[in-house]
Design a protein around this motif. Sequence first.
Motif, PDB file in Angstrom:
ATOM      1  N   GLY A 178       0.815  -1.208   0.000  1.00  0.00           N
ATOM      2  CA  GLY A 178       0.000   0.000   0.000  1.00  0.00           C
ATOM      3  C   GLY A 178       0.848   1.257   0.000  1.00  0.00           C
ATOM      4  O   GLY A 178       0.544   2.231  -0.705  1.00  0.00           O
ATOM      5  N   LEU A 179       1.912   1.261   0.811  1.00  0.00           N
ATOM      6  CA  LEU A 179       2.800   2.419   0.850  1.00  0.00           C
ATOM      7  C   LEU A 179       3.486   2.644  -0.495  1.00  0.00           C
ATOM      8  O   LEU A 179       3.651   3.776  -0.948  1.00  0.00           O
ATOM      9  N   GLN A 180       3.895   1.568  -1.113  1.00  0.00           N
ATOM     10  CA  GLN A 180       4.551   1.692  -2.428  1.00  0.00           C
ATOM     11  C   GLN A 180       3.580   2.241  -3.478  1.00  0.00           C
ATOM     12  O   GLN A 180       3.967   3.061  -4.319  1.00  0.00           O
ATOM     13  N   GLN A 181       2.324   1.798  -3.403  1.00  0.00           N
ATOM     14  CA  GLN A 181       1.333   2.327  -4.339  1.00  0.00           C
ATOM     15  C   GLN A 181       1.076   3.805  -4.064  1.00  0.00           C
ATOM     16  O   GLN A 181       0.940   4.622  -4.990  1.00  0.00           O
ATOM     17  N   MET A 182       1.021   4.182  -2.791  1.00  0.00           N
ATOM     18  CA  MET A 182       0.844   5.592  -2.444  1.00  0.00           C
ATOM     19  C   MET A 182       2.006   6.429  -2.967  1.00  0.00           C
ATOM     20  O   MET A 182       1.807   7.527  -3.497  1.00  0.00           O
ATOM     21  N   LEU A 183       3.238   5.909  -2.807  1.00  0.00           N
ATOM     22  CA  LEU A 183       4.397   6.649  -3.288  1.00  0.00           C
ATOM     23  C   LEU A 183       4.355   6.808  -4.801  1.00  0.00           C
ATOM     24  O   LEU A 183       4.685   7.872  -5.347  1.00  0.00           O
ATOM     25  N   ASP A 233       1.663   6.934  -6.661  1.00  0.00           N
ATOM     26  CA  ASP A 233       0.643   7.939  -6.963  1.00  0.00           C
ATOM     27  C   ASP A 233       1.143   9.351  -6.680  1.00  0.00           C
ATOM     28  O   ASP A 233       0.826  10.298  -7.420  1.00  0.00           O
ATOM     29  N   VAL A 234       1.911   9.493  -5.620  1.00  0.00           N
ATOM     30  CA  VAL A 234       2.453  10.813  -5.295  1.00  0.00           C
ATOM     31  C   VAL A 234       3.404  11.269  -6.386  1.00  0.00           C
ATOM     32  O   VAL A 234       3.406  12.438  -6.787  1.00  0.00           O
ATOM     33  N   SER A 238       3.071  14.466  -8.740  1.00  0.00           N
ATOM     34  CA  SER A 238       4.163  15.439  -8.864  1.00  0.00           C
ATOM     35  C   SER A 238       4.502  15.707 -10.326  1.00  0.00           C
ATOM     36  O   SER A 238       4.713  16.861 -10.724  1.00  0.00           O
ATOM     37  N   ASP A 239       4.542  14.649 -11.128  1.00  0.00           N
ATOM     38  CA  ASP A 239       4.812  14.829 -12.563  1.00  0.00           C
ATOM     39  C   ASP A 239       3.720  15.673 -13.216  1.00  0.00           C
ATOM     40  O   ASP A 239       3.999  16.548 -14.051  1.00  0.00           O
ATOM     41  N   LEU A 240       2.470  15.399 -12.851  1.00  0.00           N
ATOM     42  CA  LEU A 240       1.367  16.158 -13.431  1.00  0.00           C
ATOM     43  C   LEU A 240       1.454  17.626 -13.033  1.00  0.00           C
ATOM     44  O   LEU A 240       1.256  18.522 -13.861  1.00  0.00           O
ATOM     45  N   THR A 241       1.795  17.896 -11.783  1.00  0.00           N
ATOM     46  CA  THR A 241       1.923  19.280 -11.321  1.00  0.00           C
ATOM     47  C   THR A 241       3.053  19.992 -12.044  1.00  0.00           C
ATOM     48  O   THR A 241       2.910  21.151 -12.460  1.00  0.00           O
ATOM     49  N   ASN A 242       4.193  19.303 -12.193  1.00  0.00           N
ATOM     50  CA  ASN A 242       5.320  19.908 -12.921  1.00  0.00           C
ATOM     51  C   ASN A 242       4.955  20.193 -14.376  1.00  0.00           C
ATOM     52  O   ASN A 242       5.365  21.208 -14.938  1.00  0.00           O
ATOM     53  N   SER A 243       4.176  19.298 -14.977  1.00  0.00           N
ATOM     54  CA  SER A 243       3.765  19.509 -16.372  1.00  0.00           C
ATOM     55  C   SER A 243       2.897  20.739 -16.503  1.00  0.00           C
ATOM     56  O   SER A 243       3.098  21.572 -17.393  1.00  0.00           O
ATOM     57  N   LEU A 244       1.928  20.878 -15.608  1.00  0.00           N
ATOM     58  CA  LEU A 244       1.048  22.053 -15.667  1.00  0.00           C
ATOM     59  C   LEU A 244       1.822  23.336 -15.422  1.00  0.00           C
ATOM     60  O   LEU A 244       1.572  24.358 -16.062  1.00  0.00           O
ATOM     61  N   LEU A 245       2.795  23.276 -14.512  1.00  0.00           N
ATOM     62  CA  LEU A 245       3.583  24.464 -14.209  1.00  0.00           C
ATOM     63  C   LEU A 245       4.423  24.884 -15.409  1.00  0.00           C
ATOM     64  O   LEU A 245       4.536  26.078 -15.725  1.00  0.00           O
ATOM     65  N   LEU A 246       4.996  23.911 -16.095  1.00  0.00           N
ATOM     66  CA  LEU A 246       5.797  24.238 -17.284  1.00  0.00           C
ATOM     67  C   LEU A 246       4.933  24.784 -18.412  1.00  0.00           C
ATOM     68  O   LEU A 246       5.319  25.717 -19.121  1.00  0.00           O
ATOM     69  N   LEU A 247       3.742  24.199 -18.579  1.00  0.00           N
ATOM     70  CA  LEU A 247       2.875  24.638 -19.669  1.00  0.00           C
ATOM     71  C   LEU A 247       2.411  26.082 -19.483  1.00  0.00           C
ATOM     72  O   LEU A 247       2.116  26.775 -20.457  1.00  0.00           O
ATOM     73  N   GLN A 301      -9.660   0.659 -16.750  1.00  0.00           N
ATOM     74  CA  GLN A 301     -10.509   0.359 -15.597  1.00  0.00           C
ATOM     75  C   GLN A 301      -9.674  -0.203 -14.452  1.00  0.00           C
ATOM     76  O   GLN A 301      -8.760  -1.000 -14.661  1.00  0.00           O
ATOM     77  N   ASN A 302     -10.012   0.246 -13.239  1.00  0.00           N
ATOM     78  CA  ASN A 302      -9.325  -0.181 -12.013  1.00  0.00           C
ATOM     79  C   ASN A 302      -7.871   0.298 -11.959  1.00  0.00           C
ATOM     80  O   ASN A 302      -7.068  -0.202 -11.163  1.00  0.00           O
ATOM     81  N   ILE A 303      -7.523   1.282 -12.818  1.00  0.00           N
ATOM     82  CA  ILE A 303      -6.178   1.859 -12.808  1.00  0.00           C
ATOM     83  C   ILE A 303      -6.319   3.348 -12.562  1.00  0.00           C
ATOM     84  O   ILE A 303      -7.072   4.026 -13.262  1.00  0.00           O
ATOM     85  N   SER A 304      -5.619   3.862 -11.566  1.00  0.00           N
ATOM     86  CA  SER A 304      -5.740   5.274 -11.226  1.00  0.00           C
ATOM     87  C   SER A 304      -5.101   6.138 -12.307  1.00  0.00           C
ATOM     88  O   SER A 304      -4.150   5.733 -12.967  1.00  0.00           O
ATOM     89  N   GLY A 305      -5.632   7.333 -12.481  1.00  0.00           N
ATOM     90  CA  GLY A 305      -5.089   8.266 -13.468  1.00  0.00           C
ATOM     91  C   GLY A 305      -5.989   9.471 -13.597  1.00  0.00           C
ATOM     92  O   GLY A 305      -7.147   9.457 -13.160  1.00  0.00           O
ATOM     93  N   SER A 306      -5.435  10.538 -14.207  1.00  0.00           N
ATOM     94  CA  SER A 306      -6.189  11.800 -14.325  1.00  0.00           C
ATOM     95  C   SER A 306      -6.850  11.984 -15.682  1.00  0.00           C
ATOM     96  O   SER A 306      -7.756  12.799 -15.825  1.00  0.00           O
ATOM     97  N   GLY A 307      -6.387  11.257 -16.685  1.00  0.00           N
ATOM     98  CA  GLY A 307      -6.921  11.462 -18.030  1.00  0.00           C
ATOM     99  C   GLY A 307      -6.356  12.703 -18.718  1.00  0.00           C
ATOM    100  O   GLY A 307      -6.876  13.126 -19.752  1.00  0.00           O
ATOM    101  N   LEU A 308      -5.293  13.289 -18.126  1.00  0.00           N
ATOM    102  CA  LEU A 308      -4.679  14.492 -18.699  1.00  0.00           C
ATOM    103  C   LEU A 308      -3.356  14.212 -19.397  1.00  0.00           C
ATOM    104  O   LEU A 308      -2.853  15.063 -20.131  1.00  0.00           O
ATOM    105  N   GLY A 309      -2.767  13.035 -19.150  1.00  0.00           N
ATOM    106  CA  GLY A 309      -1.423  12.770 -19.654  1.00  0.00           C
ATOM    107  C   GLY A 309      -1.295  12.909 -21.155  1.00  0.00           C
ATOM    108  O   GLY A 309      -0.451  13.669 -21.661  1.00  0.00           O
ATOM    109  N   LEU A 310      -2.148  12.215 -21.913  1.00  0.00           N
ATOM    110  CA  LEU A 310      -2.043  12.263 -23.365  1.00  0.00           C
ATOM    111  C   LEU A 310      -2.470  13.612 -23.919  1.00  0.00           C
ATOM    112  O   LEU A 310      -1.982  14.033 -24.974  1.00  0.00           O
ATOM    113  N   ARG A 311      -3.355  14.303 -23.206  1.00  0.00           N
ATOM    114  CA  ARG A 311      -3.737  15.652 -23.648  1.00  0.00           C
ATOM    115  C   ARG A 311      -2.547  16.596 -23.524  1.00  0.00           C
ATOM    116  O   ARG A 311      -2.295  17.415 -24.409  1.00  0.00           O
ATOM    117  N   ILE A 312      -1.794  16.470 -22.434  1.00  0.00           N
ATOM    118  CA  ILE A 312      -0.588  17.283 -22.269  1.00  0.00           C
ATOM    119  C   ILE A 312       0.446  16.919 -23.320  1.00  0.00           C
ATOM    120  O   ILE A 312       1.114  17.786 -23.892  1.00  0.00           O
TER     121      ILE A 312
END
Length: 454
Positions: free
Chosen positions: A271-276, A278-279, A283-292, A413-424
Amino acid sequence: MSLKRKIALTLSISFSILLGIVMVIIYILFNDFRREEFKARFVQRLEFTSHFILKSKDFEEEAPVFFNENSDNVLLNEKILIFNASKELIYSTIKDQKVTWDAKLLSELDRKKAVYTEKTFPEIYAAKRNINGENYYIITSAYDTNGKSKLAYLKYLLITAYIASTLLIGFFSYYFMGKFLHPLEQLNQEVSEITAHKLTTQIPVNNSKDEISILAQSFNTMIVRLNDVFQSQKDFTASASHEIRTPITRIAFQIENLIKLEEHSPTTLMGLQQMLRDVFLLSDLTNSLLLLTKFDKENIQTIYEEVRIDEVIFESFDRLKKSFPNLKMDFNISEKSTEDALLTIGGVQSLLVIVFVNLLKNAAIYSDNEEVDILLDEDNSNITIDVISFGNTIPEKEQSRLFDAFTRGNNSQNISGSGLGLRIVKRILEYHGADILYSSPSEKSNKFTVIFAK
């Protein structure tokens, strides 16, 4: 076609049609006038002949002298046939030629008393007159050479004037439309130079108070409003990204410290590894938005640099290994690549790293074995990168929306994600003038193809 040309062409065509109609009417009216004038001359000549018959004591003896002295005074190439009540020819001005006439015309005179026809050549005017108690049939024919000549000359003048007027109105329409629409062209040029980084630019407004000036004023008002909204959105995105990065980094650090402890059960450790993981993704998503938020399509080319695409891929892989330590990459360069291939493009390396981080991350998440194949090919015009993984494929009906924001396929399905990766990814590649395509070459095979123009 430009608006200036459309207006000039419309005016020219409208004027040409109107002028053509007017000239046709003039031609028809002049032809009617010529015909009526010529008919009046026929009537005048026939009345003159009738008056001579009335006053003549010996018609047959005096006729040759009379017609010889008065020939061509009224009509050109005049021919006169005179018949008695029995419709027998008693006199003709035609000499040395066989005299012929239309018997039907004489019969028609019994009903109409006068007949004029211009369908024949020469034209004919015939009338039945009662002179001294006896009926006479008089047929007069002549050529309207003068009238026909004037009509032909008028036709030539009208055609010449029509062509010249059409050309002149076309030229002046285009010229004056250019003058009238010049402020609009200036407005268009000023608007085309406005970008996301120049939203404070105001368009010069003349004091003419015409429609173009009013449009420029309205556009300036709209620019001010757009700038306010854009700056608010940009400031919020940048501030939020900065504020979010700090707690994300703190959370990741604390989870890593927890993982290092050896007191966890296998379930807790997983569980901890999965949380890490996801974090790190957050973080990658936040950095992408900041750069854009720092770039837009108009100004990004000003900061281009030479980037080796293979180095970008390896940097992306190394960064992703933190989240997916079991990820494996098989990197190959196509044998078809040119011998002098440099594998370099113009771009922003930090943004290109985001592209391949997202593509490699998708391969790690959605593949069955956490393995990804990279095939790089360079020719004289393009650099092509194939990112291939093996797992559940995307249905064909969902492929058209694959690069839309917040779109996730059935294979996620059953996989976490934002749906923004390919759009970015799509947005960054558009900034670099590149394309990305998805295909499924075979069952359980997913391939993303990135194409950079050299």
